[in-house]
Every structure is written in C-alpha cells, then in structure tokens.
Design a protein around this motif. Structure first.
Motif, PDB file in Angstrom:
ATOM      1  N   LEU A 151     -10.448   4.564   6.222  1.00  0.00           N
ATOM      2  CA  LEU A 151     -11.295   3.367   6.279  1.00  0.00           C
ATOM      3  C   LEU A 151     -12.001   3.141   4.945  1.00  0.00           C
ATOM      4  O   LEU A 151     -12.129   1.994   4.475  1.00  0.00           O
ATOM      5  CB  LEU A 151     -12.325   3.505   7.398  1.00  0.00           C
ATOM      6  CG  LEU A 151     -11.801   3.287   8.815  1.00  0.00           C
ATOM      7  CD1 LEU A 151     -12.870   3.652   9.833  1.00  0.00           C
ATOM      8  CD2 LEU A 151     -11.362   1.853   9.006  1.00  0.00           C
ATOM      9  N   ALA A 152     -12.469   4.207   4.327  1.00  0.00           N
ATOM     10  CA  ALA A 152     -13.148   4.070   3.046  1.00  0.00           C
ATOM     11  C   ALA A 152     -12.184   3.530   1.998  1.00  0.00           C
ATOM     12  O   ALA A 152     -12.551   2.664   1.190  1.00  0.00           O
ATOM     13  CB  ALA A 152     -13.713   5.418   2.611  1.00  0.00           C
ATOM     14  N   ASP A 153     -10.959   4.017   1.995  1.00  0.00           N
ATOM     15  CA  ASP A 153      -9.970   3.506   1.043  1.00  0.00           C
ATOM     16  C   ASP A 153      -9.630   2.053   1.334  1.00  0.00           C
ATOM     17  O   ASP A 153      -9.457   1.247   0.419  1.00  0.00           O
ATOM     18  CB  ASP A 153      -8.690   4.354   1.092  1.00  0.00           C
ATOM     19  CG  ASP A 153      -8.900   5.740   0.497  1.00  0.00           C
ATOM     20  OD1 ASP A 153      -9.886   5.919  -0.250  1.00  0.00           O
ATOM     21  OD2 ASP A 153      -8.080   6.628   0.798  1.00  0.00           O
ATOM     22  N   GLU A 154      -9.495   1.730   2.618  1.00  0.00           N
ATOM     23  CA  GLU A 154      -9.109   0.375   3.013  1.00  0.00           C
ATOM     24  C   GLU A 154     -10.169  -0.641   2.601  1.00  0.00           C
ATOM     25  O   GLU A 154      -9.860  -1.725   2.121  1.00  0.00           O
ATOM     26  CB  GLU A 154      -8.887   0.324   4.529  1.00  0.00           C
ATOM     27  CG  GLU A 154      -8.446  -1.022   5.046  1.00  0.00           C
ATOM     28  CD  GLU A 154      -7.024  -1.370   4.651  1.00  0.00           C
ATOM     29  OE1 GLU A 154      -6.731  -2.564   4.557  1.00  0.00           O
ATOM     30  OE2 GLU A 154      -6.216  -0.453   4.413  1.00  0.00           O
ATOM     31  N   TYR A 155     -11.420  -0.301   2.777  1.00  0.00           N
ATOM     32  CA  TYR A 155     -12.502  -1.243   2.481  1.00  0.00           C
ATOM     33  C   TYR A 155     -13.176  -0.960   1.148  1.00  0.00           C
ATOM     34  O   TYR A 155     -14.267  -1.437   0.889  1.00  0.00           O
ATOM     35  CB  TYR A 155     -13.526  -1.236   3.619  1.00  0.00           C
ATOM     36  CG  TYR A 155     -12.947  -1.794   4.893  1.00  0.00           C
ATOM     37  CD1 TYR A 155     -12.692  -3.147   5.018  1.00  0.00           C
ATOM     38  CD2 TYR A 155     -12.613  -0.965   5.952  1.00  0.00           C
ATOM     39  CE1 TYR A 155     -12.142  -3.667   6.174  1.00  0.00           C
ATOM     40  CE2 TYR A 155     -12.064  -1.461   7.110  1.00  0.00           C
ATOM     41  CZ  TYR A 155     -11.828  -2.827   7.222  1.00  0.00           C
ATOM     42  OH  TYR A 155     -11.284  -3.331   8.362  1.00  0.00           O
ATOM     43  N   LEU A 156     -12.501  -0.196   0.323  1.00  0.00           N
ATOM     44  CA  LEU A 156     -12.950   0.096  -1.035  1.00  0.00           C
ATOM     45  C   LEU A 156     -14.367   0.649  -1.064  1.00  0.00           C
ATOM     46  O   LEU A 156     -15.218   0.213  -1.824  1.00  0.00           O
ATOM     47  CB  LEU A 156     -12.844  -1.157  -1.910  1.00  0.00           C
ATOM     48  CG  LEU A 156     -11.446  -1.766  -2.004  1.00  0.00           C
ATOM     49  CD1 LEU A 156     -11.505  -3.088  -2.730  1.00  0.00           C
ATOM     50  CD2 LEU A 156     -10.503  -0.813  -2.702  1.00  0.00           C
ATOM     51  N   LEU A 157     -14.632   1.599  -0.228  1.00  0.00           N
ATOM     52  CA  LEU A 157     -15.952   2.218  -0.163  1.00  0.00           C
ATOM     53  C   LEU A 157     -15.974   3.552  -0.897  1.00  0.00           C
ATOM     54  O   LEU A 157     -16.848   4.366  -0.689  1.00  0.00           O
ATOM     55  CB  LEU A 157     -16.362   2.437   1.295  1.00  0.00           C
ATOM     56  CG  LEU A 157     -16.471   1.179   2.141  1.00  0.00           C
ATOM     57  CD1 LEU A 157     -16.775   1.544   3.581  1.00  0.00           C
ATOM     58  CD2 LEU A 157     -17.541   0.249   1.594  1.00  0.00           C
ATOM     59  N   THR A 158     -15.035   3.749  -1.788  1.00  0.00           N
ATOM     60  CA  THR A 158     -14.957   5.024  -2.479  1.00  0.00           C
ATOM     61  C   THR A 158     -15.831   5.079  -3.717  1.00  0.00           C
ATOM     62  O   THR A 158     -15.880   6.091  -4.381  1.00  0.00           O
ATOM     63  CB  THR A 158     -13.501   5.318  -2.873  1.00  0.00           C
ATOM     64  OG1 THR A 158     -13.040   4.250  -3.700  1.00  0.00           O
ATOM     65  CG2 THR A 158     -12.631   5.467  -1.651  1.00  0.00           C
TER      66      THR A 158
END
Length: 118
Positions: free
Chosen positions: A100-107
């Motif tokens: 989810l973090a990768d998908e929504y660019l929360l990295t």
C-alpha cells in the motif's frame, strides 16, 4: 532373426513350458460339497476384513492408548499450525502495508501533496 522375433520366440517357449507344467499336475479330490461351501463363502456377507483384523489385534485393550496417541498428535498439530499461522499473518500484514505504501507513494520519495493551505 531380429531382436523382436528372438524375444517373441523366448516368450512363446516360456509359455509352452509353463503350460506343460500345468498338464503334469495331479487332480486333487476335494469332496462332494467343496464347491457349495466355496459358493456360500463368496455369497454370504461376512465380517469385513479390516474390522476383523482390528478386533483381533486391538482386543479392546489398546483402544485407550491409541486414542491418547491420536489426541496428543492432534494437539501438537494444532499448536504447530496456529504458531505458523500467526507468523504468516504478521508477515502478510507487513507485505500488505509495504504494498500500500508503494502504491500510494508513501515511502517518502515524493513530497507531500499541496492542499492549497500555506
């Protein structure tokens, strides 16, 4: 003579030799009611083989011990499955969070979006 013909000839010779042995066997007198008894054994519903073997081997004495062994095995198996299940759930949860973090660019590789408030 080819290899197949040679092999076929050997098979035929062995067959003739086997059938020749059957011709030399003597007849056995089985009594007048042998075939009736044999037929009755095939048609009568008897005790199943597995049940007969279990009743003779166990005799009612080993039943509690076998029940205890099965119970302990089930408890150990359940404990192993539950322990493995907890570990796999934790790993799966971490993978889902990362996905989810990768998908929504929360990295943290991209700046936070501007909401228009400054």
């Amino acid at each position: 003579m080819s290899k197949e013909e040679n092999q076929k000839g050997r098979v035929e010779e062995e067959t003739e030799r086997t059938l020749g042995v059957l011709d030399t066997l003597e007849n056995i007198d089985v009594g007048p009611y042998f075939f009736e008894r044999l037929k009755a054994n095939f048609t009568s519903p008897g005790e199943p083989l597995a049940a007969g073997i279990l009743s003779h081997v166990l005799g009612g004495r080993l039943t509690p011990a076998l029940l205890a062994i099965v119970l302990v095995a089930n408890i150990l198996t359940a404990a192993m499955v539950l322990r493995t299940d907890r570990r796999s759930q934790s790993a799966l949860r971490n993978q889902n969070v990362e996905a989810l973090a990768d998908e929504y660019l929360l990295t943290g590789t991209m700046a936070a979006p501007d909401n228009g408030t400054e």
